[in-house]
Design an enzyme around this catalytic site. Structure first.
Site, mmCIF file in Angstrom:
data_model
loop_
_atom_site.group_PDB
_atom_site.id
_atom_site.type_symbol
_atom_site.label_atom_id
_atom_site.label_comp_id
_atom_site.label_asym_id
_atom_site.label_seq_id
_atom_site.Cartn_x
_atom_site.Cartn_y
_atom_site.Cartn_z
ATOM 1 N N HIS A 1 0.782 -1.230 0.000
ATOM 2 C CA HIS A 1 0.000 0.000 0.000
ATOM 3 C C HIS A 1 0.818 1.287 0.000
ATOM 4 C CE1 HIS A 1 -3.807 1.824 0.040
ATOM 5 N NE2 HIS A 1 -4.373 1.188 1.045
ATOM 6 N N SER A 2 2.149 1.212 -0.034
ATOM 7 C CA SER A 2 2.945 2.431 0.043
ATOM 8 C C SER A 2 2.859 3.274 -1.227
ATOM 9 C CB SER A 2 4.423 2.084 0.289
ATOM 10 O OG SER A 2 4.577 1.345 1.469
#
Length: 513
Positions: A224-225
């Site tokens: 999710h970065s």
């Protein structure tokens, strides 16, 4: 393998063409900016703070390939071919991808020994993974080259070796989902999220990993970065909206030529220290998996059509208020609640927090089970809570939320500097997101979605509001005596049903003939 090859091809078609969202529109620009962060890069473990790798240019041979993981072995599969008549390489046909996949799988099945389970190291805590990766680099240049090839690759494909099935939960009091079974939904969810048998058949640092099992069951896992969940969900929906072409299936012989080019092994050289680290990482991963209490709820009594058309309310706000009611009924108290808002109208916009818990949502929840409050008053409080949530959503999306601003101010503090606000106990408690939530698109073709709980005694909830139903993906921790995913599913079902009853009792008869 047929379905894997088809889904890889469809995914890269979306990446390359983006015909649905041209770059002449604001949405198209936003989508292009975020898609660029989803392919040809990876998260790199570092001590104290990770970094994102630079996006590999298409001229890089590694950037023309995907990473394939089979039986814990890593491979590179070329999915683009250089063309003399065009500047950029051209995407391979799905049958070419399939032929190369066959060769890779045959190699993985027949090569001697077992693969070093390096993939599981990427599931470990980030500082441990950083130390182990540094040690891998110190062992040989081959390890550096392998890691670089994985990082630069377009995306990752994990071909699992078993069709995972969980035991049926016969104790559930909820109505079973239509068109499938609860056992099938949860088996699918667990195999995508990882089970002990496949946890090393992954590389968790890639932002987009397609996972396919022997039955053709498929899903995606995202890191999710890089970008927000809406982006990979849009790509995935495009990938599956068109089923595998029957002409493609019928044209493929069961026996594929194995002496083909366009693929290569990506091997690791390890020592006793790395072997021990892999065992430790696997133990840690199995503990996380066994502590995860996750399931999917298909609420099929109604969906956005009824909420918008009959109740004339915002579907997202409606579901959020239902989650508030479900939480209070199971805990007897309130908690800070996080909902994601996209700030896509801003250049490089990511997210802001919508704080669902408000004075108005609290007032409605307290009134719902108060026998002294009549139905009409409950309905008034519901509408007020939904109006407040809609306003907060609009403010968050237009840069008038509070959490990203406060985060920016915190990050501006220099060593030794303090601000009284940030030391306040109430400020800290207001960010303990024991109810962490996010809604995606309608997800017509998804069985479910989901993410983990942010706190040991909380829930992570992702939901898809479709016209005729709402799908909830719910996660909590088995170790907490305060949470139970099954109990919360029942509470959501009851909350959604009770709120509809309140609305129905107060809606005016339609004037339409």
């Amino acid at each position: 393998m047929q379905r894997a090859a088809w889904l890889v091809h469809r995914t890269l078609e979306f990446k390359d063409k983006q015909e649905c969202y041209p770059d002449a529109t604001r949405t198209g620009i936003w989508l292009q900016e975020n898609l660029a962060k989803m392919f040809n890069l990876a998260r790199i473990p570092k001590h104290n703070c990770d970094i994102l790798s630079p996006i590999a240019p298409i001229s890089d041979p590694s950037a023309q390939s995907i990473t394939v993981v089979v039986n814990d072995w890593f491979y590179s599969l070329r999915v683009y071919e250089p063309q003399s008549t065009t500047k950029n390489p051209v995407l391979c046909r799905p049958e070419v991808i399939l032929t190369r996949l066959h060769a890779i799988v045959n190699d993985a099945r027949t090569r001697p020994g077992t693969a070093p389970p390096i993939g599981v190291l990427s599931s470990d805590d980030r500082d441990s993974w950083a130390s182990n990766l540094d040690h891998l680099f110190s062992l040989s240049q081959k390890n550096r080259d392998t890691h670089r090839a994985i990082v630069s690759s377009v995306m990752s494909l994990s071909l699992d070796s078993e069709t995972y099935t969980i035991l049926s939960n016969s104790l559930s009091t909820l109505p079973p989902p239509s068109r499938t079974t609860q056992q099938g939904l949860d088996s699918h969810l667990h195999f995508i999220r990882s089970v002990p048998s496949n946890v090393s058949n992954r590389f968790f640092d890639k932002p987009y990993t397609l996972i396919v099992d022997p039955s053709g069951r498929a899903g995606i896992m995202g890191e999710h970065s890089f970008c927000d969940a809406l982006i990979p969900s849009m790509v995935a929906e495009f990938s599956i909206v068109q089923g595998v072409d029957q002409d493609f299936i019928s044209s493929q012989s069961q026996s594929q030529p194995l002496s083909v080019s366009g693929w290569a092994r990506l091997d690791w050289e390890i020592d006793f220290e790395i072997s021990s680290a892999c065992e430790k990482a696997r133990t840690n991963a199995v503990k996380l998996i066994e502590n995860s209490d996750n399931s999917v709820l298909w609420f099929e009594h109604y969906g956005s059509d009824w909420i918008k058309g009959q109740a004339e309310l915002s579907p997202d706000a409606y579901v959020q208020i239902a989650l508030q009611l479900a939480w209070y009924r199971t805990r007897g108290t309130f908690t800070a609640t996080y909902e994601t808002a996209l700030t896509r109208m801003f250049d490089k916009g990511r997210t802001e927090t919508i704080r669902t818990l408000s004075t108005d949502s609290r007032a409605f929840v307290l009134a719902m089970d108060d026998s002294l409050v009549n139905t009409e008053s409950k309905y008034v409080l519901l509408k007020r809570a939904i109006q407040t949530h809609t306003r907060l959503t609009r403010e968050a999306a237009t840069g008038r939320g509070i959490d990203r601003h406060l985060l920016g101010l915190q990050n501006m503090l220099r060593g030794g500097e303090r601000a009284e606000l940030f030391d306040d106990v109430l400020f800290s408690r207001s960010q303990e997101w024991r109810l962490s939530t996010s809604g995606l698109s309608a997800g017509h073709f998804f069985r479910g979605t989901g993410f983990g709980a942010a706190y040991e005694d909380g829930y992570g909830i992702n939901y898809l509001v479709a016209p005729e139903m709402v799908k909830f993906g719910i996660e909590s921790k088995n170790s907490s005596p305060y949470t139970s995913t099954e109990r919360f599913k029942i509470a959501i079902f009851r909350a959604m049903t009770d709120i509809q009853s309140i609305c129905s009792a107060n809606l005016k008869p339609s004037s339409k003939l």
